[in-house]
Design an enzyme around this catalytic site. Structure first.
Site, PDB file in Angstrom:
ATOM      1  N   GLU A  47       0.829  -1.212   0.000  1.00  0.00           N
ATOM      2  CA  GLU A  47       0.000   0.000   0.000  1.00  0.00           C
ATOM      3  C   GLU A  47       0.860   1.257   0.000  1.00  0.00           C
ATOM      4  O   GLU A  47       2.074   1.210   0.229  1.00  0.00           O
ATOM      5  CB  GLU A  47      -0.944  -0.025   1.214  1.00  0.00           C
ATOM      6  N   CYS A  56      -1.714  -4.645  -5.603  1.00  0.00           N
ATOM      7  CA  CYS A  56      -2.214  -5.878  -4.984  1.00  0.00           C
ATOM      8  C   CYS A  56      -1.161  -6.986  -5.009  1.00  0.00           C
ATOM      9  O   CYS A  56      -0.219  -6.956  -5.808  1.00  0.00           O
ATOM     10  CB  CYS A  56      -3.431  -6.396  -5.752  1.00  0.00           C
ATOM     11  N   GLU A  58      -1.461 -10.087  -6.079  1.00  0.00           N
ATOM     12  CA  GLU A  58      -1.427 -10.858  -7.325  1.00  0.00           C
ATOM     13  C   GLU A  58      -0.599 -10.145  -8.387  1.00  0.00           C
ATOM     14  O   GLU A  58       0.229 -10.744  -9.068  1.00  0.00           O
ATOM     15  CB  GLU A  58      -2.850 -11.055  -7.889  1.00  0.00           C
ATOM     16  N   CYS A  91      -6.498  -7.010 -11.040  1.00  0.00           N
ATOM     17  CA  CYS A  91      -5.625  -8.192 -11.057  1.00  0.00           C
ATOM     18  C   CYS A  91      -6.101  -9.194 -12.096  1.00  0.00           C
ATOM     19  O   CYS A  91      -5.292  -9.825 -12.776  1.00  0.00           O
ATOM     20  CB  CYS A  91      -5.561  -8.830  -9.670  1.00  0.00           C
TER      21      CYS A  91
HETATM   22  N1  THU Z   1      -5.853  -6.418  -2.437  1.00  0.00           N
HETATM   23  C1  THU Z   1      -5.036  -7.374  -2.967  1.00  0.00           C
HETATM   24  O1  THU Z   1      -3.848  -7.444  -2.648  1.00  0.00           O
HETATM   25  N2  THU Z   1      -5.581  -8.230  -3.878  1.00  0.00           N
HETATM   26  C2  THU Z   1      -6.874  -8.217  -4.293  1.00  0.00           C
HETATM   27  O2  THU Z   1      -7.229  -8.921  -5.222  1.00  0.00           O
HETATM   28  C3  THU Z   1      -7.829  -7.354  -3.600  1.00  0.00           C
HETATM   29  C4  THU Z   1      -7.251  -6.262  -2.789  1.00  0.00           C
HETATM   30  C5  THU Z   1      -5.297  -5.464  -1.468  1.00  0.00           C
HETATM   31  C6  THU Z   1      -5.187  -4.057  -1.960  1.00  0.00           C
HETATM   32  C7  THU Z   1      -5.221  -3.278  -0.679  1.00  0.00           C
HETATM   33  O3  THU Z   1      -3.913  -3.213  -0.161  1.00  0.00           O
HETATM   34  C8  THU Z   1      -6.067  -4.122   0.255  1.00  0.00           C
HETATM   35  O4  THU Z   1      -6.105  -5.420  -0.315  1.00  0.00           O
HETATM   36  C9  THU Z   1      -7.474  -3.617   0.461  1.00  0.00           C
HETATM   37  O5  THU Z   1      -8.114  -3.407  -0.750  1.00  0.00           O
END
Ligand code: THU
Length: 133
Positions: A47, A56, A58, A91
């Site tokens: 983040e 994210c 993935e 993703c």
């Molecule tokens: N997030 C992921 O890493 N993968 C996903 O497919 C959905 C969301 C993360 C992004 C962010 O850091 C947190 O989850 C909340 O959305």
């Protein structure tokens, strides 16, 4: 996929999740991407204070795989979240670039694998390179 192969992927994704940088959402995500050559690439969400700069788990795994290997042939992915979650639309769009419809995505919590989905179940119609031909 062999049972011990899948548990190695799960352990890789769980370990990556512990390294997630998610101080804003506190939603920690770990991924493990297995390539056809056997390589396992970890990913976690990273983040950013700008929010929009967040990547994210993935996509981190896919981009790391490309950076390390160049051309990639993805075989499977394990995703670990708590509670269980599916990959976001962004993703899925990145997966559409590299994965076929049968690409298996295993959804897990830290307690274990809960569900197996094929990429086509999550994104049945893709915008991909064929549109640009
Ligand atoms: N997030 C992921 O890493 N993968 C996903 O497919 C959905 C969301 C993360 C992004 C962010 O850091 C947190 O989850 C909340 O959305």
């Amino acid at each position: 996929m062999k049972k011990n192969e899948l548990s190695l992927l799960l352990e890789t994704a769980k370990a990556a999740r512990l390294r997630a940088h998610a101080p804003y959402s506190e939603f920690y995500v770990g991924a493990a991407l297995q390539l056809e050559d056997g390589t396992i690439i970890p990913g976690c969400n990273v983040e950013n204070a700008s929010y929009g700069g967040t990547v994210c788990a993935e996509r981190t795994a896919f981009f790391t795989a490309v950076a390390a290997k160049g051309k990639i042939k993805p075989k499977a992915m394990v995703l670990v979240t708590d509670p269980l979650a599916v990959p976001c639309g962004l993703c899925l769009q990145v997966m559409a670039e590299f994965c076929g419809p049968k690409f298996p995505i295993y959804l897990a919590t830290p307690k274990g694998i809960k569900k197996r989905l094929r990429f086509q179940q999550l994104m049945p119609n893709t915008f991909d390179r064929r549109a640009l031909e």
